[in-house]
Design an enzyme around this catalytic site. Sequence first.
Site, PDB file in Angstrom:
ATOM      1  N   SER A  79       0.881  -1.374   0.264  1.00  0.00           N
ATOM      2  CA  SER A  79      -0.267  -0.038   0.055  1.00  0.00           C
ATOM      3  C   SER A  79       0.711   1.403  -0.112  1.00  0.00           C
ATOM      4  CB  SER A  79      -0.830  -0.071   1.258  1.00  0.00           C
ATOM      5  OG  SER A  79      -0.303  -0.024   2.338  1.00  0.00           O
ATOM      6  N   HIS A 101      -6.063  -4.174  -0.820  1.00  0.00           N
ATOM      7  CA  HIS A 101      -5.913  -3.110  -1.619  1.00  0.00           C
ATOM      8  C   HIS A 101      -6.463  -3.398  -3.127  1.00  0.00           C
ATOM      9  CE1 HIS A 101      -4.834   0.375   0.992  1.00  0.00           C
ATOM     10  NE2 HIS A 101      -4.121  -0.600   1.779  1.00  0.00           N
ATOM     11  N   LYS A 147     -12.439  -1.056   2.510  1.00  0.00           N
ATOM     12  CA  LYS A 147     -11.882  -0.109   1.592  1.00  0.00           C
ATOM     13  C   LYS A 147     -12.834  -0.199   0.191  1.00  0.00           C
ATOM     14  CE  LYS A 147      -7.180  -1.388   3.079  1.00  0.00           C
ATOM     15  NZ  LYS A 147      -7.124  -0.450   4.315  1.00  0.00           N
TER      16      LYS A 147
END
Length: 400
Positions: free
Chosen positions: A187, A215, A246
């Site tokens: 990330s 992610h 997320k």
Amino acid sequence: MYGAIRADLAARMEALEKDGLFKGERIIASRQGSEIEVLAADGSRRKALNFCANNYLGLAGSEELVAAASRAMDKWGYGLSSVRFICGTQSPHVQLEEELSRFLGVEEAILFSSCFDANAGVFEALLDAECAVLTDALNHASIIDGLRLCKAARHIYAHSDMADLEAKLKESAGAKYRLIATDGVFSMDGEIADLRSVCDLAEKYDALVLVDDSHATGFLGATGRGSIEHRGVDGRVDLITTTFGKALGGASGGCVAGRKELVRWLKQKARPYLFSNTVPPAVVGGTLEALRIAARSTVLRDALAANARRFRTGMEKAGFDLKPGEHPIVPVMLKDEKLAVAMAEALLRKGIYVIAFSFPVVPRGAARIRVQLSASHSQEMIDRCVAAFAEAGRELGALG
Ligand code: PLP
């Protein structure tokens, strides 16, 4: 007694502030989204464009998700007051596990309160002292902590270094089971792991593979299945851990998904699953809706990819040094710690909210602003962001 630790903590807190490592929290005075209001020190509200959330598909503040979560809460209640195996499993929990499995293209899935918990529970439940884990040096903190809870031998390979991974696989020959653990996307850099090489090595040395795709789930790959799809290694990864915090709505929750025998064992033995409360109905309902939106069309994924390309092109034209890549995490490399902080502050004054990252989160001399694009940014917002960067860069001498 308390006086001693209080004084010690006060001294350590002062050291954090002196070293620029103190983490303050900026207060958001609005719903999450691409356009937010932040509270200034004097209590006033300031409008800002948000370029630092993991809100990749732009669903975090969306009406559709709020409505889905509200419907789920109306029907199934606020909470369960139970872990899953006592009286904390409702039909939507099972439905979410089934839909996640279908979406990710795996056999089964198990929900956790967070991906942090998923990573805390997965290793200890499956591996004992006779086993070995090979883990990338830049893996997420939750993998590091999960490995601390597990008695398997730990072999840390240099970040993305496949020769070192192979050396560690040779070193660990003789272990009962071996598992390679890697983030799907790292990330700080937006770097997508070389999962093809990881899987090749796993097959050559008979190791399992676990990918933390927090992610990537929902937006990477042709159908949004994540880094595994993006790298073309479907069916070759044994376990995926990921978050709902997320792209999939951004509330909370996570899962382990993969081969059914592994997942079923986790339902018996993973401690954060057995000894922590079940995921609340509103989060289950919201995540189900987010999955359906992600599965339904490519509109959001396409918008996100186009936004990342537009930002990259604009920033390169403006003269900024970017880490190359294709992920919506775009690190703007400023190198100097103080400059990175000054840039973030200047940008906020210009209505752009971004965060500077410096040592020890990234290596010394590699300070950066990590910009994160969302499907909900308009082209005009991206252009405003680039213009503000260029202006701040000129003012602070950040451009060559
Ligand atoms: N794994 C990775 C790679 C992450 O980036 C994060 C969140 O920062 C987590 C796990 C933890 O996810 P959660 O917020 O669901 O605990």
